[in-house]
Design a protein around this motif. Sequence first.
Motif, mmCIF file in Angstrom:
data_model
loop_
_atom_site.group_PDB
_atom_site.id
_atom_site.type_symbol
_atom_site.label_atom_id
_atom_site.label_comp_id
_atom_site.label_asym_id
_atom_site.label_seq_id
_atom_site.Cartn_x
_atom_site.Cartn_y
_atom_site.Cartn_z
ATOM 1 N N GLU A 65 0.822 -1.207 0.000
ATOM 2 C CA GLU A 65 0.000 0.000 0.000
ATOM 3 C C GLU A 65 0.859 1.260 0.000
ATOM 4 O O GLU A 65 0.580 2.207 -0.737
ATOM 5 N N ALA A 110 -5.762 -1.284 -6.532
ATOM 6 C CA ALA A 110 -5.941 -0.180 -5.593
ATOM 7 C C ALA A 110 -7.211 0.611 -5.871
ATOM 8 O O ALA A 110 -7.783 1.201 -4.962
ATOM 9 N N MET A 111 -7.660 0.635 -7.096
ATOM 10 C CA MET A 111 -8.852 1.402 -7.436
ATOM 11 C C MET A 111 -10.106 0.527 -7.462
ATOM 12 O O MET A 111 -11.147 0.939 -7.942
ATOM 13 N N ASN A 112 -10.034 -0.675 -6.933
ATOM 14 C CA ASN A 112 -11.170 -1.582 -6.860
ATOM 15 C C ASN A 112 -12.347 -0.862 -6.201
ATOM 16 O O ASN A 112 -12.216 -0.351 -5.095
ATOM 17 N N ARG A 115 -13.158 -1.623 -2.606
ATOM 18 C CA ARG A 115 -12.200 -1.281 -1.556
ATOM 19 C C ARG A 115 -12.703 -0.044 -0.809
ATOM 20 O O ARG A 115 -13.135 0.926 -1.421
ATOM 21 N N GLU A 117 -12.708 3.510 1.171
ATOM 22 C CA GLU A 117 -11.932 4.734 0.937
ATOM 23 C C GLU A 117 -10.727 4.745 1.875
ATOM 24 O O GLU A 117 -10.846 4.550 3.069
ATOM 25 N N LYS A 121 -6.575 4.601 -2.314
ATOM 26 C CA LYS A 121 -7.629 4.947 -3.262
ATOM 27 C C LYS A 121 -7.619 6.451 -3.564
ATOM 28 O O LYS A 121 -7.804 6.864 -4.707
ATOM 29 N N LYS A 122 -7.381 7.270 -2.551
ATOM 30 C CA LYS A 122 -7.307 8.720 -2.759
ATOM 31 C C LYS A 122 -6.139 9.073 -3.678
ATOM 32 O O LYS A 122 -6.272 9.898 -4.582
ATOM 33 N N GLY A 124 -4.679 7.132 -5.864
ATOM 34 C CA GLY A 124 -5.010 6.638 -7.205
ATOM 35 C C GLY A 124 -5.975 7.561 -7.925
ATOM 36 O O GLY A 124 -5.814 7.851 -9.109
ATOM 37 N N ARG A 125 -6.976 8.034 -7.205
ATOM 38 C CA ARG A 125 -7.950 8.938 -7.823
ATOM 39 C C ARG A 125 -7.276 10.251 -8.263
ATOM 40 O O ARG A 125 -7.534 10.764 -9.346
#
Length: 188
Positions: A65, A110-112, A115, A117, A121-122, A124-125
């Motif tokens: 991660e 990671a963007m699953n 998953r 928040e 994920k942040k 990746g976004r």
Amino acid sequence: MSRQQGPRRPRRIDAIENEARVRQAAEVVLRRVGGAMTMDDVAAEAGVSKGTVYSTFGSRNQLLEEMAILFFDRAHDLYVEALQAPSAWDALAELFLEPTIQVTSAARDAMNPDRPEDAVKKAGRRFFEALDALIEKGKREGSIRADVSIRHFEVLFRGLGLALQPYSPAYRELMHEGGLIILKGMRA
């Protein structure tokens, strides 16, 4: 009675140096073997014990991660900087292999959407928002086809990330060339 804790002792210099070596080794190993990386691999690369790797990251999942966040943040910064380039198309082609494919191969899940928040994920976004802005700039300047979307790039990156295994330099170069052929199909 509760036991009072005194002030924390400063970390020893060798512990700080070991942590830096472990983080650097994790990045090297992740680029070399992707998600198949083990804590033993990182320890061997860093020249430290496996226990030192665990004291730095806590778990293999935490290590993955943290590396995903690192790669997403680096990619985000590069794509934001690329927005200043005269040509969005040239910037996309130049950035295509580094670090986008590494991001994808290190953190393809990671963007699953299932998953929760979290920081991965942040990060990746943020990366995908910067990439989307570069794609939209290319559409406005006429260098990227109007029907191309961020989803096309996501599929391309994820597919190449999977195909990059076993991560040998020769294979990576071949996949980069193949990816550029696909990417050229998105050109206006």
